[in-house]
Enzyme design. Structure first.
Site, PDB file in Angstrom:
ATOM      1  N   CYS A  73      10.135  12.166-121.087  1.00  0.00           N
ATOM      2  CA  CYS A  73       9.096  13.166-121.297  1.00  0.00           C
ATOM      3  C   CYS A  73       7.754  13.150-120.784  1.00  0.00           C
ATOM      4  O   CYS A  73       6.809  11.648-121.096  1.00  0.00           O
ATOM      5  CB  CYS A  73       8.718  13.465-122.410  1.00  0.00           C
ATOM      6  SG  CYS A  73       7.825  14.272-123.337  1.00  0.00           S
TER       7      CYS A  73
ATOM      8  N   GLY B 102      36.438  27.332-135.083  1.00  0.00           N
ATOM      9  CA  GLY B 102      36.401  27.697-133.851  1.00  0.00           C
ATOM     10  C   GLY B 102      37.058  29.052-133.170  1.00  0.00           C
ATOM     11  O   GLY B 102      37.095  29.525-131.976  1.00  0.00           O
TER      12      GLY B 102
ATOM     13  N   CYS C  47       5.232  12.629-124.328  1.00  0.00           N
ATOM     14  CA  CYS C  47       5.647  11.797-124.995  1.00  0.00           C
ATOM     15  C   CYS C  47       6.519  10.378-124.389  1.00  0.00           C
ATOM     16  O   CYS C  47       6.471   9.647-125.722  1.00  0.00           O
ATOM     17  CB  CYS C  47       6.258  12.357-126.315  1.00  0.00           C
ATOM     18  SG  CYS C  47       7.981  12.573-126.259  1.00  0.00           S
TER      19      CYS C  47
ATOM     20  N   CYS D  20       9.027  16.380-129.581  1.00  0.00           N
ATOM     21  CA  CYS D  20       7.941  15.900-128.644  1.00  0.00           C
ATOM     22  C   CYS D  20       6.972  15.594-129.896  1.00  0.00           C
ATOM     23  O   CYS D  20       6.048  14.934-129.399  1.00  0.00           O
ATOM     24  CB  CYS D  20       7.512  16.526-127.716  1.00  0.00           C
ATOM     25  SG  CYS D  20       7.012  16.251-126.919  1.00  0.00           S
TER      26      CYS D  20
ATOM     27  N   CYS E 218       9.481  17.477-122.780  1.00  0.00           N
ATOM     28  CA  CYS E 218      10.741  17.584-124.112  1.00  0.00           C
ATOM     29  C   CYS E 218      10.712  19.410-124.209  1.00  0.00           C
ATOM     30  O   CYS E 218       9.785  19.756-124.386  1.00  0.00           O
ATOM     31  CB  CYS E 218      10.129  17.779-125.334  1.00  0.00           C
ATOM     32  SG  CYS E 218       9.818  15.584-126.077  1.00  0.00           S
TER      33      CYS E 218
END
Lengths: 293, 258
Positions: free
Chosen positions: A241, A32, A244, A272, A266
């Protein structure tokens, strides 16, 4: 003449790669923490992923398989040109399948398919400093990181709740890494934040213009900041979605006409397509040829 | 008052190159006591205040502070992390210009709550409750809690700054011309408020001012500075009613009478 180096694998010269790899190692050692590095000019403008490209170029080897996504999609300008760039300068294999890739360079999404050990996710970061818009002085923000003074980050979240009744930050949602540094996860939607937590893959972040590299090693705690009475929440979608039928994935809104027509699909195109190949269909998927006949 | 001082200042000097900021200042501040530092512009009041509050490193001398555990610590031998923690918990600093002490682009509530969040408060409801409680105490309507200080008048800003500093229950507050730039009626209200708060909370305070009326109203003791030196030091009423040094006599006699 012949001893002059003419071409180096992976675009960057060895000295530059060495410098970037050192920065990466330091970044991994201090999860970080933003490590400064001498960012180079790249053959693309700032904001197009120069940081991510440098990180990828420094770690890529001839055996690697590269996938590049831009907002989850493999087929948008940024993704296509960076992929072509590495095909040209490193002659590496490329793929669009998340599970086949060893290095995935991403602009603002984490693939839906769970990443595995050995994979590396390289983020393109525009602004690495999570405190930037709260405290403009870089000298001061560095001191705040050093002394772990992160009260200001919560001031921002407080303001969100005071004005909107909830934490309205939806992307670049600040996280605390390994219980120490507060980090900007690049402008990924906060939907992806939980995927960073104890991820099996190594996550590297490159900010070219800002000249910073930071990292989240595998299996590291990544906790989104929140309040006890306003806990962190990810976005939810009413519908699956449209192509899909996937649920619990991040969806993009696509405007269809000027009469208010829209669909949600998606954001991760690979996921997808993969689902459609396996026979999943959403309500707006065009019928396949066989089915039509 | 207890029998140990809160702050021990010995031989503090600050030089700006060959020029004197303040020279050889020593005093002790006791819990619950308000000390005023008065003098004309350029006499070194603010330099001294900044040296005491660790905002400025003195050239020589030491400042010792009695921590909550009862031990004295030399402020200039503490780590920066400890010093900054002290500054945002056990101390307060009220600037002359509220814009220096406030975050002008975040709401009043967040301004007050910032210190709480900095020491690890993570409950929005409680932070907000404390913030609105403090706004009430400094006479700012709780309906203004989500307004930015930019929308506040000068007096309100100054009161907000005071609330922001007092929310963590500090033991020592530094004030640099707290009433500077306010009109007289607002000054009077602010002084009244500060006096009440100091009494209620048993705060110690060091107030820098060029306004003797402020010193008279707020402080128990005062120091008169001239050209970087402390020339007179005593109980406020004594110094103002019976000034000994010629300069102090001049200062007291130059108060405008209406």
């Amino acid at each position: 003449m012949t001893d002059l180096a003419t071409y180096n694998f992976g675009y960057l010269d060895e000295q530059t790669k060495r410098m970037i790899r050192r920065a990466i190692l330091k970044a991994i050692a201090i999860p970080g923490y933003q490590v400064p590095f001498a960012s180079r000019e790249m053959p693309m403008p700032y904001g197009w992923g120069t940081g991510g490209v440098q990180v990828t170029a420094a770690i890529i080897g001839p055996q690697d398989v590269l996938k590049v996504i831009d907002q989850g999609a493999d087929d948008t300008t940024n993704a296509v040109s960076i992929r072509a760039f590495f095909q040209k300068v490193a002659n590496v294999a490329v793929t669009t399948h998340t599970k086949d890739a060893t290095i995935i360079q991403t602009r603002h999404r984490i693939p839906e398919h769970k990443l595995a050990e050995g994979q590396i996710l390289v983020y393109q970061v525009p602004i690495p400093e999570p405190l930037r818009f709260l405290e403009p002085r870089e000298t001061e923000t560095r001191k705040m990181h050093a002394l772990e003074e992160y009260g200001l980050m919560h001031v921002k979240l407080y303001e969100d709740i005071a004005h909107n009744g909830r934490i309205s930050k939806t992307y670049a949602y600040p996280v605390k890494v390994a219980g120490r540094y507060v980090m900007d996860p690049s402008p990924t939607p906060k939907f992806d934040n939980p995927k960073m937590h104890r991820s099996e893959a190594l996550q590297l972040f490159g900010a070219g213009r800002e000249k910073r590299i930071y990292a989240v090693p595998p299996y590291t705690d990544v906790v989104s900041l929140d309040f006890e009475d306003y806990p962190f929440e990810i976005q939810t979608f009413d519908k699956p979605c449209a192509l899909c039928g996937a649920e619990n994935v991040y969806l993009d809104e696509v405007v269809l006409d000027d009469k208010g027509g829209r669909m949600f699909v998606c954001s991760d195109t690979d996921n997808c397509e993969d689902r459609r190949e396996h026979g999943h269909a959403g309500e707006m998927l065009a019928p396949t040829k066989e089915a039509a006949e | 008052m207890t029998d140990t001082p809160l702050l021990k200042v010995s031989g503090v000097s600050k030089f700006y190159g060959s020029r004197i900021g303040c020279k050889d200042v020593s005093f002790e501040l006791w819990p619950g006591e308000v000390l005023a530092i008065v003098g004309e512009s350029g006499s070194g009041k603010t330099t001294l205040l900044n040296c005491l509050s660790t905002r400025l490193m003195p050239t020589t001398g030491s400042v010792e502070y009695r921590m909550r555990d009862g031990n004295f610590r030399d402020l200039y031998h503490m780590s920066e992390a400890e010093r900054r923690f002290l500054m945002r918990t056990d101390w307060g600093f009220v600037h002359q210009n509220p814009a220096d002490g406030l975050r002008m682009t975040v709401s009043a509530g967040a301004n007050v709550g910032e210190r709480l969040m900095a020491v690890g408060d993570r409950h929005y409801g409680k932070i907000r409750e404390t913030a609105s409680d403090w706004l009430t105490r400094v006479e700012i309507g709780t309906d203004r809690i989500d307004d930015q200080p930019r929308a506040f008048s000068g007096g309100m800003r100054q009161r907000l700054q005071i609330a922001r500093n007092l929310v963590t229950g500090p033991r020592l507050v530094f004030m640099d011309e707290p009433t500077g730039g306010l009109d007289v009626s607002v000054q009077a209200r602010l002084l009244d408020l500060v006096r009440g708060l100091v009494n209620d909370l048993g705060l110690s305070a060091i107030v820098v001012t060029h306004d003797l009326a402020v010193a008279r109203l707020l402080s128990h003791r005062m120091m008169v500075m001239k050209d970087g030196h402390v020339i007179e030091h005593g109980l406020t009423d004594r110094v103002l009613d019976d000034p000994r040094e010629p300069y102090t006599q001049l200062l007291v006699s130059s108060i405008l009478q209406v």
